[in-house]
Design a protein around this motif. Structure first.
Motif, mmCIF file in Angstrom:
data_model
loop_
_atom_site.group_PDB
_atom_site.id
_atom_site.type_symbol
_atom_site.label_atom_id
_atom_site.label_comp_id
_atom_site.label_asym_id
_atom_site.label_seq_id
_atom_site.Cartn_x
_atom_site.Cartn_y
_atom_site.Cartn_z
ATOM 1 N N ARG A 194 -1.794 -3.822 16.708
ATOM 2 C CA ARG A 194 -2.974 -4.015 15.863
ATOM 3 C C ARG A 194 -4.085 -4.654 16.682
ATOM 4 O O ARG A 194 -4.885 -5.433 16.164
ATOM 5 N N GLY A 247 -11.452 -1.667 11.396
ATOM 6 C CA GLY A 247 -11.756 -0.737 10.308
ATOM 7 C C GLY A 247 -12.276 -1.485 9.086
ATOM 8 O O GLY A 247 -12.437 -2.713 9.110
ATOM 9 N N GLU A 248 -12.557 -0.739 8.043
ATOM 10 C CA GLU A 248 -13.014 -1.346 6.790
ATOM 11 C C GLU A 248 -12.297 -0.695 5.633
ATOM 12 O O GLU A 248 -12.081 0.505 5.646
ATOM 13 N N ARG A 249 -11.943 -1.495 4.629
ATOM 14 C CA ARG A 249 -11.351 -0.907 3.430
ATOM 15 C C ARG A 249 -11.692 -1.748 2.205
ATOM 16 O O ARG A 249 -11.985 -2.935 2.311
ATOM 17 N N ILE A 250 -11.613 -1.074 1.081
ATOM 18 C CA ILE A 250 -11.859 -1.752 -0.194
ATOM 19 C C ILE A 250 -10.633 -2.598 -0.543
ATOM 20 O O ILE A 250 -9.501 -2.170 -0.342
ATOM 21 N N GLU A 280 -2.332 5.697 -2.944
ATOM 22 C CA GLU A 280 -2.750 6.115 -1.611
ATOM 23 C C GLU A 280 -2.953 7.620 -1.517
ATOM 24 O O GLU A 280 -3.246 8.155 -0.452
ATOM 25 N N ALA A 327 -7.733 -0.633 19.920
ATOM 26 C CA ALA A 327 -8.172 0.267 18.834
ATOM 27 C C ALA A 327 -9.557 0.821 19.147
ATOM 28 O O ALA A 327 -9.820 2.020 18.975
ATOM 29 N N TYR A 363 -5.408 3.862 5.171
ATOM 30 C CA TYR A 363 -6.331 3.180 4.258
ATOM 31 C C TYR A 363 -6.238 1.669 4.382
ATOM 32 O O TYR A 363 -7.232 0.973 4.290
ATOM 33 N N ARG A 364 -5.031 1.168 4.620
ATOM 34 C CA ARG A 364 -4.862 -0.289 4.708
ATOM 35 C C ARG A 364 -5.673 -0.869 5.870
ATOM 36 O O ARG A 364 -6.229 -1.956 5.772
ATOM 37 N N PHE A 365 -5.724 -0.135 6.978
ATOM 38 C CA PHE A 365 -6.452 -0.646 8.136
ATOM 39 C C PHE A 365 -7.856 -0.043 8.259
ATOM 40 O O PHE A 365 -8.550 -0.280 9.246
ATOM 41 N N GLY A 366 -8.244 0.723 7.271
ATOM 42 C CA GLY A 366 -9.603 1.275 7.243
ATOM 43 C C GLY A 366 -9.909 2.128 8.457
ATOM 44 O O GLY A 366 -10.986 2.042 9.046
ATOM 45 N N LEU A 367 -8.951 2.978 8.853
ATOM 46 C CA LEU A 367 -9.115 3.727 10.099
ATOM 47 C C LEU A 367 -10.227 4.777 10.023
ATOM 48 O O LEU A 367 -10.728 5.213 11.064
ATOM 49 N N ARG A 399 -18.396 -4.706 -4.825
ATOM 50 C CA ARG A 399 -17.117 -4.384 -4.194
ATOM 51 C C ARG A 399 -16.664 -5.476 -3.223
ATOM 52 O O ARG A 399 -17.489 -6.206 -2.690
ATOM 53 N N THR A 403 -10.819 -5.014 8.802
ATOM 54 C CA THR A 403 -9.418 -5.134 9.220
ATOM 55 C C THR A 403 -9.307 -5.614 10.669
ATOM 56 O O THR A 403 -10.284 -5.574 11.422
ATOM 57 N N LYS A 404 -8.099 -5.986 11.031
ATOM 58 C CA LYS A 404 -7.852 -6.529 12.381
ATOM 59 C C LYS A 404 -8.210 -5.538 13.470
ATOM 60 O O LYS A 404 -8.558 -5.910 14.575
ATOM 61 N N VAL A 405 -8.071 -4.242 13.169
ATOM 62 C CA VAL A 405 -8.349 -3.242 14.203
ATOM 63 C C VAL A 405 -9.797 -2.749 14.146
ATOM 64 O O VAL A 405 -10.151 -1.777 14.806
ATOM 65 N N ASN A 441 -0.795 5.110 3.891
ATOM 66 C CA ASN A 441 -0.971 3.688 3.639
ATOM 67 C C ASN A 441 -1.619 2.998 4.833
ATOM 68 O O ASN A 441 -2.581 2.242 4.688
ATOM 69 N N LYS A 452 -13.171 4.434 9.400
ATOM 70 C CA LYS A 452 -14.351 3.843 10.052
ATOM 71 C C LYS A 452 -14.282 4.028 11.580
ATOM 72 O O LYS A 452 -15.303 3.973 12.267
ATOM 73 N N LEU A 453 -13.054 4.190 12.109
ATOM 74 C CA LEU A 453 -12.879 4.302 13.561
ATOM 75 C C LEU A 453 -12.821 5.750 14.042
ATOM 76 O O LEU A 453 -12.604 6.008 15.220
ATOM 77 N N ARG A 502 7.840 -1.309 -2.202
ATOM 78 C CA ARG A 502 7.765 0.145 -2.035
ATOM 79 C C ARG A 502 9.116 0.730 -1.653
ATOM 80 O O ARG A 502 9.993 0.039 -1.181
ATOM 81 N N TYR A 509 -12.913 5.158 -4.797
ATOM 82 C CA TYR A 509 -13.849 4.753 -3.755
ATOM 83 C C TYR A 509 -14.997 5.705 -3.500
ATOM 84 O O TYR A 509 -15.861 5.430 -2.681
ATOM 85 N N PRO A 559 -1.328 0.893 13.184
ATOM 86 C CA PRO A 559 -2.633 1.555 13.346
ATOM 87 C C PRO A 559 -2.862 2.138 14.740
ATOM 88 O O PRO A 559 -3.427 3.227 14.858
#
Lengths: 360, 334
Positions: free
Chosen positions: A8, B318-321, A350, A13, A44-48, B309, B314-316, A41, A50-51, B332, A359, A223
């Motif tokens: 991470r 990125g961005e998320r809601i 997801e 990244a 979306y969790r790491f908002g990839l 919102r 994120t740590k890497v 997951n 955007k990258l 899970r 979103y 990620p």
């Protein structure tokens, strides 16, 4: 956390993101499917998103076992839960999935004995602790989960537990991928192949992809694994290669986990299976073999699956194949919502439709 | 009408909608409509905070606390985040027949101990016993009153872009500890609940920082629910920074394994403060001096971007809601 934080790393990244951007620049659209829900997951969790450059599109495939569980299975599980002498045991996220009229979650609110477990062996323990009840484990999952459930059945036989049953809806990933690829409308350029499933079936489990001339990368769930996987896929597409690359070789071996494969094959036999939103796929499910029928809830309780007609207006099948967007579907937002999902893409938070609903 | 499910009590979207759309429609009044942790009332020219809470935790004893301790901390914290000095609480016990007297006295002793720590007195109470099967051992309701010492209103209305989001320590410890204890998931070790009374720490911050604009304890629904409640209908959004959010190694590991979102997990010894930029550093320094604030951090800021919102950097990179939790947080499948 060792072995997690390393995957991470912000600087790495950014490097991978820059490389992907450079290689994909000025080219057309890349449609990559992440087959597995855990990759979705991570994405979306790491908002990839955007990258990644805009011309790389990730499509959520059929690899969320909960989402692709047909509504008729949920209905049958609810019927099984109806008896006061029955305890239904299930993985946590299964209880949210709606059947045609209700969900296990709502049935639990009515007082049905439905318990969440983390493994099939926990369900077996509950059976041993409650000898006067029938304990039914809802066997849902892919090649990753099926061997553990098979082990629970073997253990139940060994320990002579006579009140433990499995209601199997296990599914296999390669037949689902084949079904998607056989659709002539499909528009995929590559697969991010599932990490856990691959650890069982191995890189050799994807030999069938050769026929379809499409590249695939087995990627881990962190990620950086995913970004590396996407970079490798972009390189493959650019060079016209269509092989299988194993990015996750710290876990996945060429031939997979032989012991898990043997256990799975001993207990289960392939059968046709209905996938929510997609329909029936030949030899894509796992049924309990006859010699273990004492543990088969379907046989023991004479489960009659009532066929629930697929809503022809639901486009999840097309969304999963990357042919349509959620907004193309007439049910989206109007009839189909996260509280009242019709297809698999809306069932999971997801899934593509769920994401678009919240979103976009 | 649909049936009530556990999700209606889990602090997420369904509970929020039940209160806003159904209950306020019947009971609404200007004080209740604020939906604050405690009602701030003007009584004979004195500002009094009044709150009530019921505790139905299962199991009754968990790593780091029990239902008795929780029943005091929860009410004390609801008063404290409203800017009040907690003074008196009530204690109403609903006991299932069959509960051992020894266990009951353990919970009473826990309450006494925590009340002493928090500087409050239990001054009234009630006992009801219900038939076996009608409750899970014991339910405890506590109400509390306190005097509002802080002169400025603590309200979402005072929040503006540029304000900082501060938390006094690691997130998700209570929810994770209780989930492990409740679901018997086979973990040999795991985090300890953060259950604690925060009035001492909060008072220190409020006494020295005039730019504290809003406070809330992120209990059910966790940090995610509180953040979303703040931005709902607001002309601003909130940006959180994943690398700044404190989380213990144990809690992070369990959440990773179970696929649980730590931002949605309950806390019982945490406060989120929204503080003007000029006071944020000072507020954090004060928090860090207190034993319950050593791992405090500025975890985000209010921004005019993405109105309504909550967005996590994120740590890497990125961005998320960060969405409001919908159903109970559940492990899970894979």
């Amino acid at each position: 956390m060792k072995y997690i934080d390393e995957f991470r790393d912000l600087k790495l990244a950014k490097n991978l993101s820059a490389k992907i951007e450079k290689l994909a620049r000025g080219r057309g659209r890349y449609n990559f499917m992440e087959v597995c829900g855990t990759h979705t997951n991570t994405f979306y969790r790491f908002g990839l998103a955007k990258l990644l450059p805009e011309n790389i599109r990730l499509i959520s495939g059929p690899g969320c076992p909960v989402c692709v569980t047909d509504a008729s299975y949920i209905d049958s599980a609810i019927t099984l839960a109806g008896s006061g002498d029955t305890i239904i045991t299930t993985f946590g996220d299964m209880i949210k999935v709606p059947g045609s009229k209700s969900s296990l979650y709502r049935e639990r609110a009515k007082g049905r004995n439905i318990r969440i477990v983390y493994s099939s062996l926990d369900a077996l323990r509950i059976a041993e602790e409650n000898p006067s009840k029938d304990v039914i484990f809802l066997g849902v999952g892919f090649e990753t989960t099926a061997p553990t459930v098979a082990m629970a059945i073997i253990e139940a036989k060994k320990r002579r537990v006579r009140n433990f049953f499995v209601y199997s809806a296990h599914k296999l990933i390669p037949p689902a991928m084949t079904a998607i690829l056989k659709d002539k409308n499909v528009a995929l350029d590559g697969f991010i192949l599932p990490a856990h499933v691959s650890s069982i079936i191995g890189a050799d489990g994807y030999k069938f992809l050769k026929k379809f001339n499409i590249p695939g990368v087995i990627a881990g769930f962190e990620p950086l694994d995913m970004l590396q996987g996407i970079l490798l896929l972009v390189m493959d597409v650019n060079s016209g290669k269509a092989g299988i690359v194993n990015e996750y070789n710290r876990v996945v071996h060429k031939r997979g986990n032989k012991r898990a494969q043997e256990v799975m094959q001993r207990i289960f036999a392939p059968c046709d299976s209905v996938w929510r939103g997609i329909g029936r796929i030949p030899k894509s499910g796992l049924a309990i073999r006859g010699e273990f029928s004492d543990f088969d809830a379907e046989k023991r309780f004479g489960v009659k699956k009532v066929k629930i007609p697929i809503d022809r207006r639901c486009l999840c099948g097309e969304v999963i194949k990357g042919v349509k967007l959620p907004e193309d579907c007439r049910l989206f937002r109007k009839v189909c919502t996260p509280d009242n999902p019709k297809g698999p893409c809306m069932v999971s938070s997801e899934g593509t439709c769920g994401i678009h609903f919240r979103y976009k | 009408m649909a049936n009530i499910t556990l999700a209606h009590g889990s602090g997420g979207r369904l509970m929020h909608e039940l209160i806003r759309k159904k209950i306020l429609g019947v009971y609404g009044n200007p004080v209740l409509n604020r939906m604050a942790d405690a009602a701030v009332l003007e009584l004979d020219k004195k500002r009094i905070a009044f709150t009530t809470d019921s505790f139905v935790v299962k199991p009754l004893i968990f790593k780091g606390g029990d239902i008795g301790k929780l029943a005091v901390c929860g009410t004390v914290n609801d008063l404290a985040v409203s800017g009040a000095l907690p003074l008196y609480i009530s204690c109403s016990l609903i006991i299932e027949e069959g509960l051992s007297e020894g266990l009951l006295m353990r919970f009473i002793a826990s309450m006494k101990k925590e009340a002493r720590t928090a500087g409050v007195e239990v001054v009234t109470g009630d006992i009801k016993v219900v038939e076996k099967g009608n409750c899970d051992g014991i339910f405890i309701n506590t109400s509390g009153i306190g005097v509002v010492k802080y002169s400025r209103e603590l309200s979402v209305r005072r929040i503006k872009p540029g304000d900082k989001v501060i938390i006094n320590g690691t997130i998700a410890d209570h929810g994770t500890a209780v989930m492990l204890a409740r679901n018997d998931l086979g973990f040999k070790s795991g985090p300890k609940s953060d259950c604690a009374s925060l009035n001492g720490l909060i008072l220190m911050v409020l006494n020295k920082c005039s730019n504290v604009k809003f406070m809330r304890d992120p209990t059910r629904g966790g940090v995610a629910a509180v953040m979303n409640e703040i931005v709902e209908d607001a002309p601003f959004g909130i940006q959180l920074f994943e690398d700044k959010i404190p989380i213990s190694k144990e809690t992070a590991s369990v959440c990773e394994i179970l696929g649980i979102e730590p931002l949605q997990m309950a806390n019982e010894g945490k406060v989120i403060a929204i503080v003007g930029p000029q006071d944020a550093g000072k507020a954090l320094r004060i928090m860090k001096k207190h034993s319950l604030g050593r791992r405090g951090a500025i975890i985000g800021e209010v921004t005019k971007d993405f109105k309504g919102r909550v967005v996590l950097k994120t740590k890497v990179g990125g961005e998320r809601i960060v969405d409001m939790p919908v159903l109970e947080v559940l492990p899970r499948i894979c």
